[in-house]
Write a protein that holds these residues in place. Structure first.
Motif, PDB file in Angstrom:
ATOM      1  N   VAL A   8       0.845  -1.188   0.000  1.00 55.20           N
ATOM      2  CA  VAL A   8       0.000   0.000   0.000  1.00 55.20           C
ATOM      3  C   VAL A   8       0.885   1.244   0.000  1.00 55.20           C
ATOM      4  CG1 VAL A   8      -1.690   1.300   1.341  1.00 55.20           C
ATOM      5  CG2 VAL A   8      -1.862  -1.176   1.198  1.00 55.20           C
ATOM      6  N   ASP A   9       0.552   2.216  -0.840  1.00 55.71           N
ATOM      7  CA  ASP A   9       1.282   3.481  -0.876  1.00 55.71           C
ATOM      8  C   ASP A   9       0.701   4.406   0.197  1.00 55.71           C
ATOM      9  OD1 ASP A   9       2.736   5.725  -1.463  1.00 55.71           O
ATOM     10  OD2 ASP A   9       1.987   5.932  -3.503  1.00 55.71           O
ATOM     11  N   ALA A  10       1.384   4.464   1.317  1.00 52.77           N
ATOM     12  CA  ALA A  10       0.876   5.231   2.454  1.00 52.77           C
ATOM     13  C   ALA A  10       0.818   6.717   2.151  1.00 52.77           C
ATOM     14  CB  ALA A  10       1.740   4.968   3.688  1.00 52.77           C
ATOM     15  N   ASP A  11       1.783   7.228   1.399  1.00 54.73           N
ATOM     16  CA  ASP A  11       1.773   8.652   1.064  1.00 54.73           C
ATOM     17  C   ASP A  11       0.541   9.013   0.234  1.00 54.73           C
ATOM     18  OD1 ASP A  11       4.174   8.890   2.386  1.00 54.73           O
ATOM     19  OD2 ASP A  11       5.392   9.084   0.571  1.00 54.73           O
ATOM     20  N   LEU A  12       0.180   8.143  -0.696  1.00 55.84           N
ATOM     21  CA  LEU A  12      -1.000   8.399  -1.527  1.00 55.84           C
ATOM     22  C   LEU A  12      -2.270   8.356  -0.690  1.00 55.84           C
ATOM     23  CD1 LEU A  12      -2.105   8.907  -4.358  1.00 55.84           C
ATOM     24  CD2 LEU A  12      -2.177   6.431  -4.675  1.00 55.84           C
ATOM     25  N   LEU A  13      -2.377   7.376   0.206  1.00 56.03           N
ATOM     26  CA  LEU A  13      -3.552   7.298   1.078  1.00 56.03           C
ATOM     27  C   LEU A  13      -3.674   8.554   1.938  1.00 56.03           C
ATOM     28  CD1 LEU A  13      -3.399   3.603   2.335  1.00 56.03           C
ATOM     29  CD2 LEU A  13      -4.987   4.574   0.677  1.00 56.03           C
ATOM     30  N   LEU A  14      -2.549   9.001   2.483  1.00 51.44           N
ATOM     31  CA  LEU A  14      -2.556  10.198   3.323  1.00 51.44           C
ATOM     32  C   LEU A  14      -2.989  11.418   2.519  1.00 51.44           C
ATOM     33  CD1 LEU A  14      -1.822  11.482   6.097  1.00 51.44           C
ATOM     34  CD2 LEU A  14       0.424  11.925   5.108  1.00 51.44           C
ATOM     35  N   THR A  15      -2.459  11.567   1.319  1.00 51.46           N
ATOM     36  CA  THR A  15      -2.785  12.722   0.488  1.00 51.46           C
ATOM     37  C   THR A  15      -4.255  12.730   0.084  1.00 51.46           C
ATOM     38  OG1 THR A  15      -0.517  12.744  -0.348  1.00 51.46           O
ATOM     39  CG2 THR A  15      -2.158  13.961  -1.615  1.00 51.46           C
TER      40      THR A  15
ATOM     41  N   GLY B  90     -10.900  10.253   7.481  1.00 42.76           N
ATOM     42  CA  GLY B  90     -10.273   9.753   8.709  1.00 42.76           C
ATOM     43  C   GLY B  90      -9.775   8.332   8.562  1.00 42.76           C
ATOM     44  N   ALA B  91     -10.572   7.495   7.896  1.00 42.15           N
ATOM     45  CA  ALA B  91     -10.151   6.103   7.686  1.00 42.15           C
ATOM     46  C   ALA B  91      -8.913   6.028   6.806  1.00 42.15           C
ATOM     47  CB  ALA B  91     -11.301   5.309   7.070  1.00 42.15           C
ATOM     48  N   LEU B  92      -8.869   6.824   5.742  1.00 42.21           N
ATOM     49  CA  LEU B  92      -7.696   6.810   4.869  1.00 42.21           C
ATOM     50  C   LEU B  92      -6.453   7.319   5.593  1.00 42.21           C
ATOM     51  CD1 LEU B  92      -9.224   8.074   1.501  1.00 42.21           C
ATOM     52  CD2 LEU B  92      -8.314   5.796   1.989  1.00 42.21           C
ATOM     53  N   ILE B  93      -6.608   8.350   6.396  1.00 43.31           N
ATOM     54  CA  ILE B  93      -5.464   8.887   7.131  1.00 43.31           C
ATOM     55  C   ILE B  93      -4.976   7.877   8.165  1.00 43.31           C
ATOM     56  CG2 ILE B  93      -4.764  10.699   8.756  1.00 43.31           C
ATOM     57  CD1 ILE B  93      -6.674  12.586   7.153  1.00 43.31           C
ATOM     58  N   LEU B  94      -5.881   7.245   8.873  1.00 41.76           N
ATOM     59  CA  LEU B  94      -5.477   6.214   9.841  1.00 41.76           C
ATOM     60  C   LEU B  94      -4.807   5.032   9.157  1.00 41.76           C
ATOM     61  CD1 LEU B  94      -8.432   6.139  12.377  1.00 41.76           C
ATOM     62  CD2 LEU B  94      -6.095   6.903  12.775  1.00 41.76           C
ATOM     63  N   LEU B  95      -5.326   4.622   8.026  1.00 41.76           N
ATOM     64  CA  LEU B  95      -4.719   3.528   7.272  1.00 41.76           C
ATOM     65  C   LEU B  95      -3.318   3.910   6.803  1.00 41.76           C
ATOM     66  CD1 LEU B  95      -5.100   0.695   6.143  1.00 41.76           C
ATOM     67  CD2 LEU B  95      -6.091   1.730   4.102  1.00 41.76           C
TER      68      LEU B  95
END
Length: 80
Positions: free
Chosen positions: A6-13, A47-52
């Motif tokens: 999973v690309d965490a930076d993309l999920l956060l953005t 919120g779910a995407l940021i937590l993930l």
């Protein structure tokens, strides 16, 4: 659950972008005396995407690394 691919930076953005849109929508709905249904869903998804994203990145994020992560995603988008 394996989050190594999973690309965490993309999920956060994406989560931050949804939050930037959803929070003013919620404020607008409250000020017009309407129920903020869509804004609530947006805030929950954000919120779910940021937590993930925090869970998927080893070591998580700090306040210093969040803008760097967003810049990396935007740079990939521009250079694509």
């Amino acid at each position: 659950m394996d989050l190594s691919s999973v690309d965490a930076d993309l999920l956060l953005t994406i989560g931050l972008a949804i939050a930037i849109i959803a929070i003013p929508a919620a404020i607008s709905a409250f000020s017009d005396s309407r129920p903020p249904r869509a804004a609530t869903v947006g805030i929950l998804v954000a919120g779910a995407l940021i937590l993930l994203a925090f869970y998927a990145r080893p070591g998580g994020y700090t306040l210093k690394t969040v803008p760097e992560a967003v810049a990396r995603v935007l740079a990939r988008l521009v250079n694509y």
